[in-house]
Design an enzyme around this catalytic site. Structure first.
Site, short mmCIF file in Angstrom:
data_model
loop_
_atom_site.label_atom_id
_atom_site.label_comp_id
_atom_site.label_asym_id
_atom_site.label_seq_id
_atom_site.Cartn_x
_atom_site.Cartn_y
_atom_site.Cartn_z
CE1 TYR A 33 -7.25 -1.92 -4.71
CE2 TYR A 33 -5.81 -1.28 -2.91
CZ TYR A 33 -5.98 -1.78 -4.18
OH TYR A 33 -4.88 -2.14 -4.94
CE LYS A 150 -5.42 1.81 -4.83
NZ LYS A 150 -4.47 0.89 -5.40
CD GLU A 182 -1.05 -0.62 -13.38
OE1 GLU A 182 -0.88 0.40 -12.71
OE2 GLU A 182 -2.17 -1.07 -13.68
CG LEU A 206 -4.55 2.84 -9.97
CD1 LEU A 206 -6.05 2.59 -9.98
CD2 LEU A 206 -3.96 2.48 -8.63
N1 PDD Z 1 -1.38 -0.03 -5.03
N2 PDD Z 1 -0.81 0.49 -10.05
C1 PDD Z 1 -1.44 -0.46 -9.33
C2 PDD Z 1 -1.96 -1.66 -10.05
C3 PDD Z 1 -1.63 -0.30 -7.95
O1 PDD Z 1 -2.27 -1.24 -7.25
C4 PDD Z 1 -1.10 0.85 -7.30
C5 PDD Z 1 -1.27 1.10 -5.84
C6 PDD Z 1 -0.43 1.81 -8.10
C7 PDD Z 1 0.13 3.08 -7.51
O2 PDD Z 1 -0.90 3.97 -7.14
P1 PDD Z 1 -0.71 5.02 -5.95
O3 PDD Z 1 0.51 5.80 -6.25
O4 PDD Z 1 -1.93 5.83 -5.98
O5 PDD Z 1 -0.53 4.19 -4.69
C8 PDD Z 1 -0.32 1.60 -9.45
C9 PDD Z 1 -1.59 0.10 -3.60
C10 PDD Z 1 -0.48 0.81 -2.90
C11 PDD Z 1 -1.89 -1.27 -3.03
O6 PDD Z 1 -2.60 -2.00 -3.69
O7 PDD Z 1 -1.45 -1.58 -1.92
#
Ligand code: PDD
Length: 286
Positions: A33, A150, A182, A206
């Site tokens: 996703y 992801k 994280e 991620l």
């Molecule tokens: N989540 N780490 C994890 C485990 C994440 O699920 C996300 C993003 C990030 C940040 O990645 P980015 O800057 O590309 O959004 C780091 C999204 C926002 C979610 O699951 O809703």
């Protein structure tokens, strides 16, 4: 207003959109996703999200059902149809529906499933939460070993959010081998003596699209950045902490495991980075 969503090539009212019970996303969490934010009716960091999506698919030997240019058009059409000024677009691609439940991947000609929907979030950029900061707890990182992909396996992050809620906090930072990996859905940072410290990229976290942009802006603004692991104790003794994600941008963290970080209020570095990220991203939004 009924949302218009996108499923396998069709724009439909949300209550008419369906996916098979045999879909491997549903049965095996065999899907990936992306979440892209929308500000001023435009997409933030679309290119980065599209590139990471292609990588996630490729790491799982999953076929993409859509070309990048068409994907952009679907995002834009959903923003238009749902009149989104500020909000999020959720995209999910799964390995599709085989005719039965089988651990082995289905044959190559099984069409992947693709779903996109919008989430309207007025006030996303001017968030009142960002002005006071959020509280986090630390929990053990019990996810799988390919967190760079992801995937939709989000049960442990959901459990983490519930553990945080039960502790009267907003989120959890996950810890492995003594170091913070994280947040449940974000990348974690501390600031010490003006230096921004965040975990280096590997399969353990991620590779955040917001992280990449924020580190670039920080370096352009002559801020010092160090990419390395840090401990909970180091974070508790830091001057500031924050996290980044497409849905929260740059979010100050003011408490970790009940201990105030720095002054216990959003720090100047996080506050400045949030402003820079929002300003610069808006300029190049598409
Ligand atoms: N989540 N780490 C994890 C485990 C994440 O699920 C996300 C993003 C990030 C940040 O990645 P980015 O800057 O590309 O959004 C780091 C999204 C926002 C979610 O699951 O809703």
């Amino acid at each position: 207003m009924t949302r218009t969503v996108y499923v396998n090539g069709a724009y439909l009212p949300e209550n008419e959109a369906t996916v098979s019970i045999f879909d491997r996303g549903f049965l095996f969490a065999d899907g990936v996703y992306e979440v892209t934010s929308v500000l001023d009716g435009k997409l933030i960091d679309f290119e980065g999200h599209a590139i990471r999506l292609a990588r996630s698919l490729s790491e799982l030997a999953m076929r993409s059902p859509i070309e990048k240019a068409d994907l952009l058009e679907v995002h834009r059409e959903l923003v238009r149809a749902n009149r989104i000024e500020e909000g999020l677009i959720y995209l999910q691609i799964t390995r599709g529906a085989a005719s039965d439940r089988d651990f082995a991947y289905p044959s190559e000609d099984t069409p992947p499933t693709i779903v996109l929907f919008t989430q309207n979030k007025p006030g996303l950029a001017d968030s009142p939460v960002a002005k006071v900061g959020i509280k986090v707890i630390s929990i053990a990182d019990q996810r799988w070993g390919r967190r760079d992909i992801k995937t939709v396996q989000l049960l442990y992050p959901s459990m983490g959010k519930m553990m945080a809620k039960a502790a009267g906090c907003d989120d959890a930072w996950m810890v492995e081998d003594g170091a913070v990996t994280e947040g449940t859905s974000n990348n974690a940072y501390i600031v010490k003596g003006g230096k921004i410290i965040t975990r280096h990229l590997s399969n353990d976290i991620l590779h955040g699209i917001t992280r990449a942009a924020v580190l670039r802006f920080a370096r352009e603004a002559q801020m010092e950045v160090e990419e390395r692991a840090f401990t909970v104790a180091e974070a508790q003794g830091a001057d500031e902490a924050f996290f980044t994600s497409a849905s929260a941008f740059v979010m100050p963290v003011v408490e970790l495991d009940g201990q105030a970080i720095g002054s216990g209020t959003p720090g100047p570095v996080a506050t400045r980075l949030r402003e820079i990220y929002l300003d610069e991203s808006r300029k190049v939004a598409i």
